[in-house]
Design an enzyme around this catalytic site. Sequence first.
Site, PDB file in Angstrom:
ATOM      1  CG  ASP A   1    -160.606  -2.726  22.440  1.00  0.00           C
ATOM      2  OD1 ASP A   1    -160.930  -3.741  21.810  1.00  0.00           O
ATOM      3  OD2 ASP A   1    -160.199  -1.662  21.897  1.00  0.00           O
TER       4      ASP A   1
ATOM      5  CD  GLU B   1    -162.797   4.002  28.521  1.00  0.00           C
ATOM      6  OE1 GLU B   1    -163.365   2.935  28.225  1.00  0.00           O
ATOM      7  OE2 GLU B   1    -162.493   4.863  27.687  1.00  0.00           O
TER       8      GLU B   1
ATOM      9  CE1 TYR C   1    -160.833   6.223  20.955  1.00  0.00           C
ATOM     10  CE2 TYR C   1    -161.726   6.200  23.177  1.00  0.00           C
ATOM     11  CZ  TYR C   1    -160.690   5.942  22.295  1.00  0.00           C
ATOM     12  OH  TYR C   1    -159.516   5.407  22.748  1.00  0.00           O
TER      13      TYR C   1
ATOM     14  CD  GLU D   1    -158.217   5.307  26.024  1.00  0.00           C
ATOM     15  OE1 GLU D   1    -159.111   4.988  25.206  1.00  0.00           O
ATOM     16  OE2 GLU D   1    -157.900   4.608  26.999  1.00  0.00           O
TER      17      GLU D   1
HETATM   18  C1  BDP Z   1    -161.273   3.058  25.210  1.00  0.00           C
HETATM   19  C2  BDP Z   1    -160.481   2.067  26.043  1.00  0.00           C
HETATM   20  C3  BDP Z   1    -159.390   1.379  25.229  1.00  0.00           C
HETATM   21  C4  BDP Z   1    -159.960   0.908  23.906  1.00  0.00           C
HETATM   22  C5  BDP Z   1    -160.467   2.122  23.140  1.00  0.00           C
HETATM   23  C6  BDP Z   1    -161.046   1.752  21.766  1.00  0.00           C
HETATM   24  O1  BDP Z   1    -159.908   2.703  27.148  1.00  0.00           O
HETATM   25  O2  BDP Z   1    -158.843   0.312  25.958  1.00  0.00           O
HETATM   26  O3  BDP Z   1    -159.060   0.173  23.148  1.00  0.00           O
HETATM   27  O4  BDP Z   1    -161.517   2.673  23.886  1.00  0.00           O
HETATM   28  O5  BDP Z   1    -162.238   1.458  21.704  1.00  0.00           O
HETATM   29  O6  BDP Z   1    -162.549   3.194  25.697  1.00  0.00           O
HETATM   30  O7  BDP Z   1    -160.310   1.738  20.795  1.00  0.00           O
END
Ligand code: BDP
EC number: 3.2.1.31
Length: 651
Positions: free
Chosen positions: A207, A451, A504, A540
Amino acid sequence: MARGLAVAWAVLGPLLWGCALALQGGMLYPRESPSRERKELDGLWSFRADFSDNRRRGFEEQWYRRPLRESGPTLDMPVPSSFNDISQDWRLRHFVGWVWYEREVILPERWTQDLSTRVVLRIGSAHAYAIVWVNGVDTLEHEGGYLPFEADISNLVQVGPLSSQLRITIAINNTLTPTTLPPGTIQYLTDTSKYPKGYFVQNTYFDFFNYAGLQRSVLLYTTPTAYIDDITVTTSVEHDSGLVNYQISVKGSNLFELEVRLLDAENKLVANGTGTQGQLKVPGARLWWPYLMHERPAYLYSLEVRLTAQMSLGPVSDFYTLPVGIRTVAVTESQFLINGKPFYFHGVNKHEDADIRGKGFDWPLLVKDFNLLRWLGANAFRTSHYPYAEEVLQMCDRYGIVVIDECPGVGLALPQFFNNVSLQNHMRVMEEVVRRDKNHPAVVMWSVANEPASHLESAGYYLKMVITHTKALDPSRPVTFVTNSNYAADKGAPYVDVICLNSYYSWYHDYGHLELIQQQLTTQFESWYKTYQKPIIQSEYGAETIVGFHQDPPLMFTEEYQKSLLEQYHVVLDQKRRKYVVGELIWNFADFMTEQSPTRVLGNKKGVFTRQRQPKSAAFLLRERYWKIANETRYPYSIAKSQCLENSPFT
Ligand code: BDP
């Protein structure tokens, strides 16, 4: 030589490195010294993209044989910079294939006439595959962006009276294939009712925008013909003494002496030694501490190495000075220890991304980002998702900012990417990363991937091999990869020292349902810890946020939603960080460019700063939190001022 190494292993045992496994040759950062000069080739280069159908016209017409301008129209291209956003030609932004760079250089006469001088061409990075010609002679090839490569070009420049003029031509291909790192695929779209003949697209599985070109400096430097090729330093602490283990490789001579001097920050000699390996003892050593963890952080010694070699032309000396931070890193079941004390990562993930320069290295950006990191109270970052410029790591050493150094193992999303050729390549890339970054005290852990599809059996084997290899290359640092797999399915987690988790909640799942975060995050942490009893970093978490969008109660994409999502995560992080969670890294420090897609509005907007480095509301929330944590976790002095930058501890 091999025998000498074996003896060193027997004597120093695990304190030294698995150098036998590593690449041949060192990759010391080119520093000036009494015996070494540097000539930077930053500035305007001639540039031409090969738009021919097969992208091979440059090779067919041998563009490297003559000045590039004679091959057809060229553009001015700044170096360092990505080429993508510089011109007004949309085709260049999305170009896939070979681009050609060229620069003419005049060398100092001494470099071409003095046969005891060695001239080296060093390219900081060329994404993703590069071929280099010097005066039309094929000199060097390298696969993989984000890492330096170099060639001794003495025999090309020390050949006659006209040799001070040099033409450097570099062809770079940004195509990603199933065996490159990161991998990608080229897809031909063959439905002629929709696409012209031969139409293809580059698919990537990560991404961020696949910026390319000469994104870091290109330079020439000299050494004597007998020279210090590599230095490897590891440090440990015994009572109040610091131990600095060094290993030095010399090239160009078998008849030499080495003197090693360790100087403190006031240039006072604190220890010295001789020979290619040894241990220096520093009684009462000042340790390298992360900033905010200690009142006197980031202390650096200098290791001065002096080589004297007997050559047929007479004696030759070479000097190299390496900054050294004395510190230890260790991992227990529930803690990450620096200098024996628990360390909590409160930091960010970054990208080397800004404005029109794309991923081009830029000093103002570097300093601005470090000022923002300190404003935020961030004590760490991960080099998501590739190794950053060496100058970035040097800043981290000096400022005391801790780094999880990640290789470009990102986008390993498809089963076919876990093949043997990719594995060999991935291991070689880790060798290059470790070779380049091994001496930075700021680097406390290697990350071999982000990932990967780690629920696959084939990925389990692959990750095991890459992690084992990395540990053999550097037994002194923990190794991880960053996962978003389920704890019960992940096949790579058994091999890591620290579990790094991306999640997330209420962003990619249960959209808008912030009330679920606490439960889901608690379950995540507890399941992982129960299964593995290893320290965990939330590597993250975040939410897409368009600066200036407001809504209360919060809705997705607003600044309020980003803040609320962070707050929900923080509740659980606060409960677990006193147990086994050892860090939190926000996704992301700043907005960054991605490929175009219906889910990305001019790139990824999960930054707490905009791409122009202005704060969103969440930056203030994070700042309050990070300074609060810093005040609670500082060792051993407890009083931290949130504005402590006024009395900067960093100089
Ligand atoms: C994570 C990835 C990262 C993406 C992020 C996203 O590691 O590179 O930019 O999600 O979706 O899964 O913002």
